[in-house]
Design an enzyme around this catalytic site. Structure first.
Site, PDB file in Angstrom:
ATOM      1  N   ASP A  31      28.338  30.574  40.454  1.00 51.61           N
ATOM      2  CA  ASP A  31      29.355  31.063  39.522  1.00 51.61           C
ATOM      3  C   ASP A  31      30.183  29.879  39.012  1.00 51.61           C
ATOM      4  OD1 ASP A  31      31.263  32.398  38.103  1.00 51.61           O
ATOM      5  OD2 ASP A  31      32.157  33.432  39.806  1.00 51.61           O
ATOM      6  N   CYS A  37      40.774  35.724  44.003  1.00 58.99           N
ATOM      7  CA  CYS A  37      40.563  37.019  44.647  1.00 58.99           C
ATOM      8  C   CYS A  37      39.639  36.899  45.854  1.00 58.99           C
ATOM      9  CB  CYS A  37      40.006  38.033  43.651  1.00 58.99           C
ATOM     10  SG  CYS A  37      38.434  37.523  42.911  1.00 58.99           S
ATOM     11  N   GLY A  52      32.862  48.303  35.761  1.00 62.48           N
ATOM     12  CA  GLY A  52      33.468  48.339  34.430  1.00 62.48           C
ATOM     13  C   GLY A  52      34.557  47.298  34.268  1.00 62.48           C
ATOM     14  N   GLN A  98      38.840  27.284  38.074  1.00 61.18           N
ATOM     15  CA  GLN A  98      39.946  27.560  38.997  1.00 61.18           C
ATOM     16  C   GLN A  98      40.330  26.306  39.768  1.00 61.18           C
ATOM     17  OE1 GLN A  98      37.898  30.757  40.991  1.00 61.18           O
ATOM     18  NE2 GLN A  98      38.919  32.346  39.801  1.00 61.18           N
ATOM     19  N   ARG A 134      39.398  33.908  47.850  1.00 66.36           N
ATOM     20  CA  ARG A 134      39.766  32.915  48.853  1.00 66.36           C
ATOM     21  C   ARG A 134      41.201  32.426  48.661  1.00 66.36           C
ATOM     22  NH1 ARG A 134      35.935  29.937  49.665  1.00 66.36           N
ATOM     23  NH2 ARG A 134      34.397  31.020  48.383  1.00 66.36           N
ATOM     24  N   LEU A 137      35.762  52.431  34.215  1.00 66.92           N
ATOM     25  CA  LEU A 137      36.460  51.214  34.648  1.00 66.92           C
ATOM     26  C   LEU A 137      36.581  51.144  36.161  1.00 66.92           C
ATOM     27  CD1 LEU A 137      39.206  51.113  31.876  1.00 66.92           C
ATOM     28  CD2 LEU A 137      37.118  49.726  32.024  1.00 66.92           C
ATOM     29  N   GLY A 138      35.469  51.461  36.835  1.00 64.93           N
ATOM     30  CA  GLY A 138      35.394  51.184  38.263  1.00 64.93           C
ATOM     31  C   GLY A 138      35.207  49.692  38.455  1.00 64.93           C
ATOM     32  N   SER A 185      30.509  30.962  46.406  1.00 66.76           N
ATOM     33  CA  SER A 185      30.948  32.084  45.576  1.00 66.76           C
ATOM     34  C   SER A 185      30.130  33.327  45.911  1.00 66.76           C
ATOM     35  CB  SER A 185      30.788  31.747  44.085  1.00 66.76           C
ATOM     36  OG  SER A 185      31.591  30.642  43.739  1.00 66.76           O
TER      37      SER A 185
END
Length: 419
Positions: free
Chosen positions: A115, A52, A195, A121, A54, A191-192, A110
């Site tokens: 991270d 999400c 969340g 990944q 790169r 769930l913004g 990151s």
């Protein structure tokens, strides 16, 4: 001119989310892209990273083909390449590209410093590259050195210590109390962005007894299906809140929704984590027997302390990277001269064998053994100096001239020597 590692990167540092989102690649698209790199550009080694934050292509090539790769990415995603102008960073120096790949893999680039999700990944990206036969001798060496570097960073620095994001700090704090609870039920309320991150972190930490609740029930259902959680309607919240042992709320409200009165209906001990500004859980719930309350300020303090530790460790991480990149650089340069060394050894061995054959008939078995030993020793001493000179020339960046000289002198292209 020999092949060198180069990097093409589009990341959150200079690219808005709506552009990054358009260039996020699925596994199928990545595998198709490997085929195009191989068939269209003749690339034999490449590593494609798509998260999400790169989308990057690290590849070995003699020429800089970054503009062509940008157009290829645009065509794969069916967008106008002009939309991508100015967003990509191109590194054509192998040392810079290597250093950058190490830094990305270890979490220096990151959004949350240190991270550790990125290293997983990278491992996945490496697996797909290997599956597509796009990880050769060079990339295998680089990736395994990166994994070794990650172990050293963990063992020798504090760069990965603590939780440096609010969601991770919350879950780490929550996990510290889990051993005292038997199969606790967790409620994620709201769930913004925060969340969603909490839900994702719970899943990554393998905490499964989770229920998601949001004012838009469809979003709760969709996210719950992704992580195999339960979804609960916002209208059921007040009646069912007593079921949960842990409540993590990031609702955006003008006044607290969860109050002392609401929590008075609960059963047993309840831990409340309020990540909202202003509060969605009233801090005075802590006055209730068996209720423990953590506000955003307390959690953020944990996060800030972790970030400070990680930032302080960055010079040590970069020192590890510089050391290992230098090792790879030396190895890579020596790799260029390996075929010449091999040819030279074979050529000189051919001379030795031919001369041996001319004299063996008149020798006894014992004399032949002695001649074999003497001539083999001589060959080892003769070859030693050219090999040392080739390796020294590598470090000076002058290997090509010496390779050409030795190739002409010993006629190595023909695989034989004029005796």
């Amino acid at each position: 001119m020999s092949e060198k590692l180069q990097s093409l990167s589009l990341s959150y540092k200079r690219t808005p989310f709506e552009i990054r989102e358009k260039l996020t690649l699925s596994e199928r698209e990545i595998r198709d892209l490997y085929m195009k790199l191989k068939d269209v550009f003749g690339i034999k080694e490449a590593l494609i990273i798509s998260t999400c934050n790169r989308t990057e292509i690290h590849y070995r090539s003699e020429a800089d083909i970054s503009n062509s790769l940008i157009r290829l990415l645009a065509s794969v995603k069916a967008i106008d390449s002009n939309e991508l102008t100015g967003y990509f960073e191109c590194l054509t120096s192998e040392e810079e590209a290597l250093t950058y790949l190490f830094e990305v893999s270890l979490g220096l680039h990151s959004q949350v410093a240190g991270d550790q999700q990125i290293i997983n990944q990278i491992k996945q990206a490496y697996q797909w590259a290997a599956d597509m036969d796009m990880a050769g001798t060079f990339l295998h060496r680089v990736l395994h050195t990166i994994f070794y570097a990650n172990k050293r960073v963990v063992q020798e620095t504090e760069f990965h210590d603590g939780a440096a994001s609010t969601s991770y700090a919350t879950i780490d704090l929550m996990q510290s109390i889990l051993p005292a609870m038997s199969q606790p039920k967790v409620l994620v309320l709201g769930l913004g962005e925060m969340g969603e991150d909490v839900a994702k972190t719970l899943f990554e930490k393998e905490i499964r007894n989770v229920t998601l609740c949001n004012r838009t029930f469809e979003k709760a259902e969709t996210l719950a299906a992704t992580y195999r959680y339960d979804a609960m309607s916002y209208f059921e919240l007040i009646n069912r809140i007593g079921e949960f042992d842990i409540i993590i709320s990031s609702l955006r409200l003008m006044q607290p929704l969860i109050t002392k009165n609401v929590l008075s209906k609960r059963n047993g001990i309840t831990y409340c984590f309020d990540l909202s500004i202003p509060h969605s859980i009233s801090p005075d719930v802590a006055e209730l027997p068996g209720v423990v309350f953590y506000g955003l300020d307390e959690i953020q303090q944990i996060t800030d302390e972790s970030i400070d530790k990680r930032l302080a460790a960055i010079p040590a991480v970069k020192q590890i990277i510089a050391e290992l990149v230098n090792d790879i650089d030396t190895w890579s340069k020596e790799l260029q001269v390996s075929p010449t060394i091999h040819k030279l050894k074979n050529a000189l061995e051919q001379i030795r064998q031919e001369e041996m054959a001319r004299h063996l008939k008149g020798l006894t078995e014992e004399e032949a053994r002695k001649m074999e030993k003497i001539t083999s020793g001589m060959m080892q001493k003769i070859i030693k100096m050219p090999v040392l000179q080739l390796k020294a020339a590598c470090k000076r960046g002058e290997a090509e001239e010496l390779i050409d000289f030795l190739t002409d002198l010993f006629d190595l292209e023909k695989g034989s020597v004029k005796a």
